[in-house]
Design a protein around this motif. Structure first.
Motif, PDB file in Angstrom:
ATOM      1  N   UNK A   1      -0.377  -9.591  -5.363  1.00 40.87           N
ATOM      2  CA  UNK A   1       0.285 -10.248  -6.296  1.00 40.87           C
ATOM      3  C   UNK A   1      -1.137 -11.212  -6.689  1.00 40.87           C
ATOM      4  N   UNK A   2      -2.117 -11.372  -5.951  1.00 41.97           N
ATOM      5  CA  UNK A   2      -3.098 -12.091  -6.391  1.00 41.97           C
ATOM      6  C   UNK A   2      -4.510 -11.574  -6.832  1.00 41.97           C
ATOM      7  N   UNK A   3      -4.530 -10.388  -6.423  1.00 44.70           N
ATOM      8  CA  UNK A   3      -5.914  -9.633  -6.446  1.00 44.70           C
ATOM      9  C   UNK A   3      -5.560  -8.416  -7.428  1.00 44.70           C
ATOM     10  N   UNK A   4      -4.429  -8.119  -7.651  1.00 42.60           N
ATOM     11  CA  UNK A   4      -3.754  -6.997  -8.554  1.00 42.60           C
ATOM     12  C   UNK A   4      -4.105  -5.463  -7.862  1.00 42.60           C
ATOM     13  N   UNK A   5      -4.353  -4.642  -8.422  1.00 39.03           N
ATOM     14  CA  UNK A   5      -4.433  -3.340  -7.837  1.00 39.03           C
ATOM     15  C   UNK A   5      -5.793  -2.710  -7.410  1.00 39.03           C
ATOM     16  N   UNK A   6      -5.866  -2.354  -6.202  1.00 41.33           N
ATOM     17  CA  UNK A   6      -7.201  -1.684  -5.814  1.00 41.33           C
ATOM     18  C   UNK A   6      -6.962  -0.336  -5.881  1.00 41.33           C
ATOM     19  N   UNK A   7      -7.970   0.282  -6.575  1.00 38.94           N
ATOM     20  CA  UNK A   7      -7.739   1.991  -6.812  1.00 38.94           C
ATOM     21  C   UNK A   7      -9.069   2.472  -6.871  1.00 38.94           C
TER      22      UNK A   7
ATOM     23  N   UNK B   1       0.909  -1.249   0.067  1.00 39.94           N
ATOM     24  CA  UNK B   1       0.011  -0.226   0.108  1.00 39.94           C
ATOM     25  C   UNK B   1       0.897   1.172  -0.245  1.00 39.94           C
ATOM     26  N   UNK B   2       0.297   2.546  -0.455  1.00 42.00           N
ATOM     27  CA  UNK B   2       0.637   3.814  -0.720  1.00 42.00           C
ATOM     28  C   UNK B   2       1.966   3.992  -1.458  1.00 42.00           C
TER      29      UNK B   2
END
Length: 441
Positions: free
Chosen positions: A123-129, A24-25
């Motif tokens: 690494x498993x879910x990708x980017x949360x944006x 994060x960040x």
């Protein structure tokens, strides 16, 4: 994103235990920009006790546990893992009045300062944006998460950090965010001065003149001594810029070294108080170097700057109007008095000062190359520049019958003569000069 082994191991351990884990960040922001992250922070759905249990086989740092952070000690450093959380009631513009743990990374990201810092990567879910940080990075925009007023009232240091992010990543501040940064700048008055100093030290090596000018309302709020320089007409044929604009150009022109950048920022802070207008209608600033030294001292004392930095900055400001002549004897004297590091820094400040007047008129800039060449030759000669370099010492003078403070005075006298090249640095010559001097003093 390429993760260090120790960071990836923590992520995998949490995921195997059934807890979502994200980077994060800043590390996500830097990776999106194609930069290699240097620091990696993790957030997770695991409660602190659950993180502690998952990582029980390793040494842990639990000082931040009540706020949700567990540090995992690895061979490559401490990896901090923080439970998804929300915060509220920032009564002191810094510390949340309460912290509660939340189940989703999106809720955690909602408490962060700017959209470009409110992204998470798994690494498993990708980017949360959830707030469009990637799009803002692509468009080179700095935007507060949610309501800018709320973000800056939570922690007013975010205003100064916003300036740094905009400067470092060449971002344009979104209008509502910029308005809030300017309007709420007075909130920074209550910040701990150490926090302000640390942030300014990160910012100053990065700034251009244009940066200092566009963020003048923020900079002059944390250093109010600069405020009178903004728009101050110097009424001089030697300066096309107002004082603050000139200062901004000098800051950009000096090397990005802490003492030089601080000295450049404050070198003309004494000008407004020293301003007079001559009979010819031109502005004059007699004594502004001394006045600026006193003001700069007050600034650096208030910000609790380290003593060594403060001393060098005050020296540079106090001497920035000293005319350095390409004369070997004078240079040797200055080198003996100030040392090579401070003398070279003074040359750098004076060169930047002279080149940042904005008039378009030719200045004698070649003098600085001449001075540096002469200085290099003097240093290469390894001549006598200090009392330690003299071919005699206190024991030699004691044998002549000198004692106490008389020895120190004589050594200083002998050094002066050697620097003036009226006496050679040879033991016999020095002892004879000491004997002769003693006869008449």
């Amino acid at each position: 994103m390429l993760l260090p082994k120790n960071v990836r191991a923590c992520v995998d351990a949490l995921e195997r235990a059934g807890f979502a884990a994200y980077l994060v960040g800043g590390c996500v922001r830097d990776a999106c920009l194609g930069l290699q992250p240097q620091d990696f922070d993790l957030c997770t759905a695991a409660l602190p006790e659950e993180t502690q249990a998952v990582c029980a086989a390793q040494k842990l740092v639990l000082a931040g546990k009540k706020h949700g952070t567990v540090g995992v000690v690895t061979d490559s450093g401490v990896v901090e893992i923080t439970t998804f959380r929300a915060e509220g009631d920032y009564a002191d513009n810094r510390h949340p009045g309460w912290v509660k743990f939340v189940p989703s990374v999106e809720e955690d990201l909602a408490r962060r300062d700017f959209t470009v810092n409110a992204m998470a990567y798994s690494p498993t879910r990708g980017v949360a944006d959830p707030f469009g940080g990637r799009a803002d990075l692509e468009n080179r925009v700095l935007r507060a998460v949610g309501d800018p007023d709320t973000r800056f009232r939570e922690d007013s240091l975010r205003i100064l950090r916003g300036v740094r992010f905009a400067v470092k990543y060449r971002l344009t501040v979104e209008p509502n965010t910029m308005d809030a940064m300017t309007r709420l700048a007075p909130l920074m008055d209550s910040l701990a001065r150490e926090r302000v100093f640390e942030e300014l030290c990160k910012l100053l090596p990065l700034v251009t003149a244009a940066d200092l000018i566009r963020f003048a309302p923020v900079i002059t709020r944390v250093i109010p001594e600069l405020a009178p320089t903004v728009g101050f007409d110097q009424r001089s044929t030697h300066h096309a810029y107002d004082i603050y604009t000139h200062i901004a150009h000098v800051v950009e022109a000096v090397p990005a070294q802490p003492a030089l950048r601080w000295a450049a920022l404050l070198h003309d802070v004494g000008k407004p108080a020293c301003f007079t207008v001559g009979e010819d209608g031109h502005g004059h600033f007699k004594g502004h170097a001394g006045a600026g030294t006193a003001l700069a001292d007050a600034v650096l004392q208030r910000l609790k700057a380290p003593t060594r930095l403060r001393e060098e900055v005050l020296f540079l400001i106090g001497q920035h109007m000293t005319k350095l002549e390409p004369d070997k004897r004078l240079l040797r004297r200055w080198l003996s008095r100030w040392g090579a590091q401070w003398l070279e820094a003074l040359l750098a400040l004076q060169e930047a000062d002279m080149s940042s007047k904005g008039t378009g008129k030719a200045e004698d800039m070649a003098q600085f190359d001449t001075l540096r060449e002469m200085l290099a030759r003097i240093i290469e000669e390894e001549g006598c520049l200090s009392i330690r370099d003299l071919a005699v010492d206190g024991h030699d003078l004691m044998e002549l019958g000198l004692e106490g403070a008389e020895i120190g005075r004589m050594l200083r006298y002998l050094l002066e003569q050697v620097l003036e090249e009226t006496l050679s640095n040879e033991k016999c010559a020095l002892l004879q000069a000491a004997k002769d001097r003693r006869k008449y003093v």
